[in-house]
Scaffold this motif. Structure first.
Motif, PDB file in Angstrom:
ATOM      1  N   THR A   5      33.916  35.308  45.590  1.00  0.00           N
ATOM      2  CA  THR A   5      33.564  36.624  45.070  1.00  0.00           C
ATOM      3  C   THR A   5      32.073  36.621  44.762  1.00  0.00           C
ATOM      4  O   THR A   5      31.566  35.669  44.165  1.00  0.00           O
ATOM      5  CB  THR A   5      34.358  36.913  43.775  1.00  0.00           C
ATOM      6  N   ALA A  10      32.189  41.306  41.792  1.00  0.00           N
ATOM      7  CA  ALA A  10      32.769  41.099  40.462  1.00  0.00           C
ATOM      8  C   ALA A  10      32.377  42.238  39.518  1.00  0.00           C
ATOM      9  O   ALA A  10      33.207  42.728  38.746  1.00  0.00           O
ATOM     10  CB  ALA A  10      32.326  39.755  39.891  1.00  0.00           C
ATOM     11  N   ARG A  13      34.398  45.376  40.466  1.00  0.00           N
ATOM     12  CA  ARG A  13      35.767  45.261  39.929  1.00  0.00           C
ATOM     13  C   ARG A  13      35.796  45.491  38.419  1.00  0.00           C
ATOM     14  O   ARG A  13      36.682  46.143  37.897  1.00  0.00           O
ATOM     15  CB  ARG A  13      36.323  43.850  40.177  1.00  0.00           C
ATOM     16  N   TRP A  14      34.808  44.909  37.726  1.00  0.00           N
ATOM     17  CA  TRP A  14      34.725  45.037  36.270  1.00  0.00           C
ATOM     18  C   TRP A  14      34.537  46.511  35.894  1.00  0.00           C
ATOM     19  O   TRP A  14      35.182  47.001  34.966  1.00  0.00           O
ATOM     20  CB  TRP A  14      33.580  44.174  35.731  1.00  0.00           C
ATOM     21  N   LEU A  30      32.953  38.437  33.323  1.00  0.00           N
ATOM     22  CA  LEU A  30      33.233  38.144  34.733  1.00  0.00           C
ATOM     23  C   LEU A  30      33.902  36.782  34.892  1.00  0.00           C
ATOM     24  O   LEU A  30      33.794  36.148  35.933  1.00  0.00           O
ATOM     25  CB  LEU A  30      31.931  38.184  35.555  1.00  0.00           C
ATOM     26  N   GLN A  33      37.353  34.939  37.950  1.00  0.00           N
ATOM     27  CA  GLN A  33      37.393  35.765  39.153  1.00  0.00           C
ATOM     28  C   GLN A  33      38.228  35.067  40.222  1.00  0.00           C
ATOM     29  O   GLN A  33      38.226  33.842  40.324  1.00  0.00           O
ATOM     30  CB  GLN A  33      35.977  36.007  39.685  1.00  0.00           C
ATOM     31  N   ASN A  58      34.665  29.793  36.793  1.00  0.00           N
ATOM     32  CA  ASN A  58      34.415  30.134  38.181  1.00  0.00           C
ATOM     33  C   ASN A  58      34.048  28.826  38.883  1.00  0.00           C
ATOM     34  O   ASN A  58      34.497  27.768  38.443  1.00  0.00           O
ATOM     35  CB  ASN A  58      33.306  31.199  38.280  1.00  0.00           C
TER      36      ASN A  58
END
Length: 184
Positions: A5, A10, A13-14, A30, A33, A58
């Motif tokens: 991602t 990200a 999407r957030w 974030l 993810q 992440n």
């Protein structure tokens, strides 16, 4: 294997999830993810109002793209694959809390740029010698340090480690979750 991602994805999407505009938000989360974020990039510099940023859990290896984040006070990069603190210099004047436990950091070069850091969670990394540990004392505002889980702390008696750490830390008031009592 799906591709990583990106920061841009990200953030998109957030924004969809929270209904907020990332560029105006003060708290951007974030973490976790899927697929994980592998690279930080200059997209982060669009977060002009951000005071708290979490990129924990992440697969990030390098700290980059933080220039322009002049309001950032709390940065969480725990549970990644970060090897050095390089890239944090741009936050030297404003960052107050750095959560960077569970990474692969061995050397603390660059930590001295964090002039206003009050909280440093750097436990469960790879710091193994007192020379590196001593660089933490260059942080005049530091009050709280979480360092347990590093080879330096784990490879010696707990009391010996704690006493030596306290001796080297002039400003810190709390070490590994325990208050430091000086001159009592």
């Amino acid at each position: 294997m799906s591709k990583a991602t990106t920061i841009k994805e990200a953030l998109k999407r957030w924004e969809e999830k929270t209904g907020q505009t990332a560029a105006e938000a003060t708290d951007v989360q974030l973490q976790f993810q899927w697929p994980p974020i592998e690279k930080m990039d200059n997209t982060l510099s669009t977060l002009k109002n951000c005071e708290r940023l979490s990129l924990s859990t992440n697969m990030i290896e390098k700290i980059v793209g933080l220039n322009g984040m002049k309001n950032l006070k709390i940065l969480s990069l725990a549970r990644n694959y970060i090897k050095t603190l390089a890239g944090l210099e741009a936050l030297g004047e404003n960052l107050e809390e750095l959560w960077i436990s569970y990474n692969l950091i061995e050397k603390l070069k660059g930590i001295e740029a964090m002039k206003n850091l009050r909280v440093l969670y750097i436990g469960n990394n790879m710091v193994k010698d007192w020379t590196e540990f001593s660089k933490i004392n260059s942080l005049p505002m530091l009050e709280e340090l979480l360092f347990s889980g590093n080879p330096l702390a784990e490879n010696m008696d707990e009391n010996v480690y704690r006493n030596e750490a306290i001796r080297r830390l002039t400003y810190v008031k709390k070490l590994d979750g325990e208050p430091i009592l000086r001159g009592v």
